[in-house]
Design a protein around this motif. Structure first.
Motif, mmCIF file in Angstrom:
data_model
loop_
_atom_site.group_PDB
_atom_site.id
_atom_site.type_symbol
_atom_site.label_atom_id
_atom_site.label_comp_id
_atom_site.label_asym_id
_atom_site.label_seq_id
_atom_site.Cartn_x
_atom_site.Cartn_y
_atom_site.Cartn_z
ATOM 1 N N GLU A 1 -22.189 -72.337 -32.012
ATOM 2 C CA GLU A 1 -21.775 -71.946 -30.715
ATOM 3 C C GLU A 1 -21.059 -70.615 -29.927
ATOM 4 O O GLU A 1 -21.542 -69.618 -29.563
ATOM 5 C CB GLU A 1 -21.764 -73.137 -29.132
ATOM 6 N N ILE A 2 -20.223 -70.906 -29.990
ATOM 7 C CA ILE A 2 -19.217 -70.495 -29.963
ATOM 8 C C ILE A 2 -19.317 -68.025 -31.267
ATOM 9 O O ILE A 2 -19.358 -66.753 -30.469
ATOM 10 C CB ILE A 2 -17.764 -69.908 -30.856
ATOM 11 N N GLU A 3 -19.500 -69.012 -32.229
ATOM 12 C CA GLU A 3 -20.580 -67.571 -33.358
ATOM 13 C C GLU A 3 -21.001 -66.585 -32.444
ATOM 14 O O GLU A 3 -20.958 -65.163 -32.495
ATOM 15 C CB GLU A 3 -20.009 -68.122 -34.144
ATOM 16 N N ASN A 4 -22.273 -67.894 -32.560
ATOM 17 C CA ASN A 4 -23.094 -66.631 -32.037
ATOM 18 C C ASN A 4 -23.309 -65.921 -30.565
ATOM 19 O O ASN A 4 -23.303 -65.470 -30.500
ATOM 20 C CB ASN A 4 -24.486 -67.581 -31.550
ATOM 21 N N LEU A 5 -21.893 -66.707 -29.510
ATOM 22 C CA LEU A 5 -21.346 -66.467 -28.618
ATOM 23 C C LEU A 5 -20.832 -64.202 -28.670
ATOM 24 O O LEU A 5 -21.387 -63.280 -28.006
ATOM 25 C CB LEU A 5 -20.663 -67.178 -27.329
ATOM 26 N N ILE A 6 -20.139 -64.531 -29.612
ATOM 27 C CA ILE A 6 -18.950 -63.358 -30.491
ATOM 28 C C ILE A 6 -20.372 -62.558 -30.792
ATOM 29 O O ILE A 6 -20.550 -61.415 -29.625
ATOM 30 C CB ILE A 6 -17.727 -63.639 -31.449
ATOM 31 N N GLU A 7 -21.209 -62.506 -31.648
ATOM 32 C CA GLU A 7 -21.965 -61.598 -31.768
ATOM 33 C C GLU A 7 -22.432 -60.727 -30.725
ATOM 34 O O GLU A 7 -23.032 -60.067 -30.650
ATOM 35 C CB GLU A 7 -23.170 -62.404 -32.742
ATOM 36 N N ARG A 8 -23.524 -62.149 -29.615
ATOM 37 C CA ARG A 8 -24.358 -61.953 -28.925
ATOM 38 C C ARG A 8 -23.320 -60.578 -28.131
ATOM 39 O O ARG A 8 -23.431 -59.550 -27.299
ATOM 40 C CB ARG A 8 -24.747 -62.334 -28.000
ATOM 41 N N GLU A 9 -21.522 -60.466 -28.060
ATOM 42 C CA GLU A 9 -21.279 -60.170 -26.732
ATOM 43 C C GLU A 9 -20.241 -58.364 -27.140
ATOM 44 O O GLU A 9 -20.338 -57.742 -27.225
ATOM 45 C CB GLU A 9 -19.744 -61.239 -26.572
ATOM 46 N N ARG A 10 -19.545 -58.783 -28.806
ATOM 47 C CA ARG A 10 -19.150 -57.979 -29.645
ATOM 48 C C ARG A 10 -19.547 -57.029 -30.878
ATOM 49 O O ARG A 10 -19.680 -56.550 -31.249
ATOM 50 C CB ARG A 10 -18.024 -58.572 -30.157
ATOM 51 N N GLY A 11 -21.265 -57.733 -31.399
ATOM 52 C CA GLY A 11 -22.184 -57.355 -32.216
ATOM 53 C C GLY A 11 -21.703 -56.784 -33.602
ATOM 54 O O GLY A 11 -21.579 -56.247 -34.602
#
Length: 293
Positions: A40-50
């Motif tokens: 869930e956090i890695e998906n969040l990082i990918e959405r926010e940071r690319g």
């Protein structure tokens, strides 16, 4: 007398920061893998940071492994920026200024790498490499030789969250390997601290790590986690962990707090106030449960 007290205060803060930046790197990475690698956090990082946490970690490990002679010379100068704690304030400032002049010297251009070099060396898509390096670097054209020594000696290292330097021609080099571990959390939390899911996941992880350690030491049969309770006056709460040894109960409360938010100024007074507030909050929770037990 006032100047001497101010200098001692800043020296203390600088020492604390150096400890934070260099201690327990391997243990920190293990914790970061669990926290930032959680789906869930890695998906969040990918959405926010690319880019993903795994890509960020791979790039940092790759840059740590570069052995170029000039790169080593550049790191020698940057290490001096962090290793001048034993000198007086005036000596430290001059020492840092000299190191910065050498660090910014044109001869160090050959010690840098391009985004294409990093993409080839890591297998990370060039677009993600560019985003990572932009997020985790400081521009050498923006670093002030006059201001940076005072920032570092004052316990506020601008390189803490951005360990890469970006050269004038857009190339990069890793300033100091010891900064990479602390930079991961410091930098990512600039985005993640505002997200409830991150704070919640971080809290759960800390509690699970606490329970694991207590179980190893006291035996899992003596450890109880997530103990919900209610007081006679109607207040409800939850104890992170309780260890029962005979007729003794030891209550543990874990606080996954970031003492200083990204960009916040650091001072001994602010640190003490933050710690007292966190300890006071935890102690109130513990006292409520103690009276019930």
């Amino acid at each position: 007398e006032g100047q001497e007290a101010d200098w001692l205060n800043r020296r203390h803060l600088a020492s604390l920061q150096w400890i934070r930046e260099t201690s327990y790197s391997s243990s920190q990475i293990e914790v970061f893998d669990k926290l930032f690698g959680e789906s869930e956090i890695e998906n969040l990082i990918e959405r926010e940071r690319g880019y993903s946490y795994k890509a960020l970690k791979r790039l940092l490990l790759w840059s740590n492994g570069l052995k170029d002679r000039l790169l080593s010379e550049a790191r020698d100068e940057s290490l001096k920026i962090n290793h001048s704690r034993h000198l007086s304030y005036a000596q430290s400032r001059k020492f840092l200024e000299d190191a910065l002049v050498k660090l910014l010297a044109p001869r160090l251009c050959d010690a840098t790498f391009s985004t294409e070099d990093a993409a080839r060396g890591t297998g990370i898509p060039p677009g993600a490499v560019i985003k990572i390096l932009n997020d985790f670097s400081v521009s050498l054209t923006e670093i002030s030789v006059e201001e940076l020594p005072d920032l570092i000696l004052g316990g506020r290292n601008p390189l803490q969250a951005r360990p890469f330097a970006r050269e004038r021609n857009g190339r990069f080099f890793l300033i100091d390997e010891s900064l990479t571990t602390s930079a991961i959390k410091a930098n990512l939390e600039e985005t993640l601290l505002a997200k409830e899911v991150y704070c919640r996941t971080r809290g759960r992880l800390l509690e699970s790590l606490l329970v694991d350690e207590l179980s190893d030491y006291f035996g899992s049969q003596n450890v109880y986690s997530g103990v919900k309770y209610s007081t006679p006056d109607g207040m409800r709460g939850e104890a992170d962990a309780i260890v029962v040894q005979g007729d003794v109960a030891i209550i543990f409360e874990a606080k996954a707090a970031t003492i200083f938010k990204p960009g916040a100024s650091v001072s001994t007074k602010a640190f003490v106030q933050k710690m007292r507030a966190n300890i006071h909050k935890a102690s109130l929770q513990l006292e409520r449960l103690r009276t019930i037990i």
